[in-house]
Design an enzyme around this catalytic site. Structure first.
Site, PDB file in Angstrom:
ATOM      1  N   GLY A 141       6.128   2.668  -8.053  1.00 34.86           N
ATOM      2  CA  GLY A 141       6.810   1.519  -8.659  1.00 34.86           C
ATOM      3  C   GLY A 141       8.222   1.969  -9.010  1.00 34.86           C
ATOM      4  O   GLY A 141       8.403   3.034  -9.629  1.00 34.86           O
ATOM      5  N   ALA A 142       9.218   1.155  -8.593  1.00 34.36           N
ATOM      6  CA  ALA A 142      10.613   1.598  -8.700  1.00 34.36           C
ATOM      7  C   ALA A 142      11.013   2.056 -10.116  1.00 34.36           C
ATOM      8  O   ALA A 142      11.522   3.177 -10.281  1.00 34.36           O
ATOM      9  CB  ALA A 142      11.537   0.498  -8.181  1.00 34.36           C
ATOM     10  N   ARG A 166      11.547   9.861  -2.716  1.00 33.16           N
ATOM     11  CA  ARG A 166      11.250   8.555  -2.095  1.00 33.16           C
ATOM     12  C   ARG A 166      12.592   7.839  -1.924  1.00 33.16           C
ATOM     13  O   ARG A 166      13.292   7.598  -2.910  1.00 33.16           O
ATOM     14  CB  ARG A 166      10.279   7.738  -2.955  1.00 33.16           C
ATOM     15  CG  ARG A 166       8.884   8.381  -3.026  1.00 33.16           C
ATOM     16  CD  ARG A 166       7.830   7.403  -3.494  1.00 33.16           C
ATOM     17  NE  ARG A 166       7.570   6.373  -2.520  1.00 33.16           N
ATOM     18  CZ  ARG A 166       6.860   5.265  -2.805  1.00 33.16           C
ATOM     19  NH1 ARG A 166       6.395   5.075  -4.026  1.00 33.16           N
ATOM     20  NH2 ARG A 166       6.639   4.361  -1.878  1.00 33.16           N
ATOM     21  N   GLN A 212      -2.122  -1.527  -3.409  1.00 33.00           N
ATOM     22  CA  GLN A 212      -1.662  -1.577  -4.804  1.00 33.00           C
ATOM     23  C   GLN A 212      -2.090  -2.879  -5.490  1.00 33.00           C
ATOM     24  O   GLN A 212      -2.301  -2.908  -6.692  1.00 33.00           O
ATOM     25  CB  GLN A 212      -0.139  -1.447  -4.884  1.00 33.00           C
ATOM     26  CG  GLN A 212       0.400  -0.076  -4.549  1.00 33.00           C
ATOM     27  CD  GLN A 212       0.820   0.035  -3.103  1.00 33.00           C
ATOM     28  OE1 GLN A 212       0.220  -0.588  -2.238  1.00 33.00           O
ATOM     29  NE2 GLN A 212       1.831   0.824  -2.824  1.00 33.00           N
ATOM     30  N   ASP A 264      12.489  -3.010  -4.922  1.00 29.88           N
ATOM     31  CA  ASP A 264      12.783  -1.572  -4.998  1.00 29.88           C
ATOM     32  C   ASP A 264      14.258  -1.280  -4.867  1.00 29.88           C
ATOM     33  O   ASP A 264      14.751  -0.258  -5.341  1.00 29.88           O
ATOM     34  CB  ASP A 264      11.993  -0.817  -3.931  1.00 29.88           C
ATOM     35  CG  ASP A 264      10.538  -0.733  -4.346  1.00 29.88           C
ATOM     36  OD1 ASP A 264       9.841  -1.751  -4.222  1.00 29.88           O
ATOM     37  OD2 ASP A 264      10.129   0.328  -4.840  1.00 29.88           O
ATOM     38  N   LYS A 284       7.864  -4.075  -1.311  1.00 32.50           N
ATOM     39  CA  LYS A 284       6.683  -3.598  -0.599  1.00 32.50           C
ATOM     40  C   LYS A 284       6.458  -4.350   0.711  1.00 32.50           C
ATOM     41  O   LYS A 284       6.614  -5.569   0.763  1.00 32.50           O
ATOM     42  CB  LYS A 284       5.462  -3.743  -1.522  1.00 32.50           C
ATOM     43  CG  LYS A 284       4.145  -3.305  -0.966  1.00 32.50           C
ATOM     44  CD  LYS A 284       4.157  -1.906  -0.388  1.00 32.50           C
ATOM     45  CE  LYS A 284       4.654  -0.833  -1.343  1.00 32.50           C
ATOM     46  NZ  LYS A 284       4.989   0.437  -0.673  1.00 32.50           N
TER      47      LYS A 284
HETATM   48  O1  MRU Z   1       5.252   2.105  -2.826  1.00 31.07           O
HETATM   49  P1  MRU Z   1       5.237   1.608  -4.245  1.00 31.07           P
HETATM   50  O2  MRU Z   1       3.863   1.336  -4.751  1.00 31.07           O
HETATM   51  O3  MRU Z   1       6.041   2.502  -5.159  1.00 31.07           O
HETATM   52  O4  MRU Z   1       5.990   0.222  -4.156  1.00 31.07           O
HETATM   53  C1  MRU Z   1       6.151  -0.537  -5.309  1.00 31.07           C
HETATM   54  C2  MRU Z   1       6.734  -1.865  -5.033  1.00 31.07           C
HETATM   55  O5  MRU Z   1       7.070  -2.203  -3.921  1.00 31.07           O
HETATM   56  C3  MRU Z   1       6.980  -2.745  -6.195  1.00 31.07           C
HETATM   57  O6  MRU Z   1       6.847  -4.068  -5.817  1.00 31.07           O
HETATM   58  C4  MRU Z   1       8.408  -2.458  -6.687  1.00 31.07           C
HETATM   59  O7  MRU Z   1       8.552  -1.138  -7.083  1.00 31.07           O
HETATM   60  C5  MRU Z   1       8.886  -3.342  -7.757  1.00 31.07           C
HETATM   61  S1  MRU Z   1       7.853  -3.325  -9.167  1.00 31.07           S
HETATM   62  C6  MRU Z   1       8.374  -2.755 -10.468  1.00 31.07           C
END
Ligand code: MRU
Length: 353
Positions: free
Chosen positions: A47-48, A89, A195, A236, A247
């Site tokens: 999560g970002a 990442r 997720q 993100d 995502k």
């Molecule tokens: O690969 P992840 O699980 O880190 O991806 C997370 C997402 O795509 C969320 O939608 C994004 O970080 C925004 S949520 C706070």
């Protein structure tokens, strides 16, 4: 629930191991920056905003562990760690943002190594606390968009688990529910790492919010049947024109929503907006291991034939034209996004960066 925490006594970072949920709620502690980088890559934490705060703590941790006796030596060490953290990442810009905020202190403060160590930890704490406040502000603005009785499609996990606490898009839904609005969530399962099915469903259960899990490819079906009032997801990295990387699957969801006149909202703190990029095509997209796609099992058997190959982009770009609004901690931004985002940054130059 706190996803990212600093353990004062042990001088370690404590994270919920998100790989194990919903089967088990386990906390893991990390005492070196190398371990923190591993935790980000392996998605113990994800999560970002959550990885942005974790990376800031990772850099503060590197400083605490350092035996450098001069400011110059400490600076050099931290520059290497900062680079490794930022590249753990590549898509979520919050990671770079958190690290850069601390690196600014590293390069600008003319203090002793001991004093710098304190400053960095203090800064990381501030970023963590601010994340919660910002989420609550976005939740309040975003919840005003939700009407009593709405059915909402939500993609990925954007709740407390994706942040330090509370969440972005899921935080909006949670706030609406707590304010007494009846909401029903259709939870995109979010292949390949699930997720939605694992984390969002688990969070919604904790909050007592009614939901049903749907396969990602069922979203169009429900949108077309008029069973959905709104789509909410996070982000993100957002480019200056409002194109948003989120995502994988967000783009197809937004397309199907647009085709059915269902509004799409993305909920992003300003730390997720990368004004250095003019449009979404410039956002680096993380490609993860093919095994995440290939290792799926059905009734105890591998689904795919041995030797099959796969592609696994972790994010896609939703063009700004498919968005109805962008929820930030300063309010909801409407089209035209490029000029309205530019005005937002003009009116809040210091608080944002
Ligand atoms: O690969 P992840 O699980 O880190 O991806 C997370 C997402 O795509 C969320 O939608 C994004 O970080 C925004 S949520 C706070």
């Amino acid at each position: 629930m706190r996803t990212v925490e600093w353990d004062e006594v042990k001088c370690q970072i404590r994270l919920i191991d998100q790989r194990l949920l919903p089967a088990e709620l386990r906390y893991l502690s990390f005492g070196t920056p190398e371990e923190v980088i591993w935790a980000i890559r392996e998605m113990v934490v994800r999560g970002a905003p959550a990885i942005g705060v974790t990376a800031a703590y990772g850099l503060a941790l590197a400083a605490q562990n350092s035996s450098a006796v001069t400011l110059e030596a400490l600076r050099e060490e931290l520059q290497d760690v900062a680079h490794a953290l930022v590249t753990a990442r590549p898509t979520a810009v919050n990671l770079r943002w958190g690290v850069e905020r601390l690196m600014k202190k590293v390069m600008q403060e003319d203090v002793t190594p001991q004093e710098l160590k304190k400053t960095l930890l203090h800064e990381a704490h501030q970023i963590a606390e601010k994340d919660i406040q910002v989420n609550l502000r976005m939740a309040k603005y975003g919840a005003a968009l939700i009407e009593d009785g709405d059915t909402i499609i939500h993609h990925c996990n954007t709740g407390a688990l994706a942040t330090v606490d509370w969440g972005t898009a899921l935080g909006v839904i949670r706030y609406a529910h707590q304010s007494g609005k009846r909401v029903h969530v259709l939870v995109d399962e979010t292949r390949p790492r699930l997720q939605g099915a694992r984390l969002t469903a688990w969070e919604l259960q904790q909050y007592g919010i009614p939901f049903e899990i749907i396969t990602d490819n069922a979203a169009g079906f429900f949108l077309q049947r008029g069973e959905v009032n709104k789509v909410f997801f996070g982000g993100d990295r957002m480019a200056a024109n409002g194109d948003v990387a989120n995502k994988i699957g967000s783009y197809m969801l937004a397309l199907a929503a647009k085709d059915n006149d269902v509004p799409v909202y993305t909920v992003v703190p300003t730390s997720t907006i990368d004004r250095t990029l003019a449009h979404g095509g410039l956002i680096p997209i993380e490609e993860r291991s093919p095994e995440e796609v290939l290792d799926i099992q059905f009734q105890g058997q591998n689904v795919v034939p041995a030797g099959a190959k796969a592609r696994n982009p972790a994010f896609d770009i939703t063009p700004a034209r498919l968005l109805s609004g962008i929820v930030t901690e300063y309010g909801v931004i409407y089209p035209p996004f490029d000029s309205n985002l530019a005005s937002l940054f003009l009116s809040h130059p210091i608080t944002i960066r």
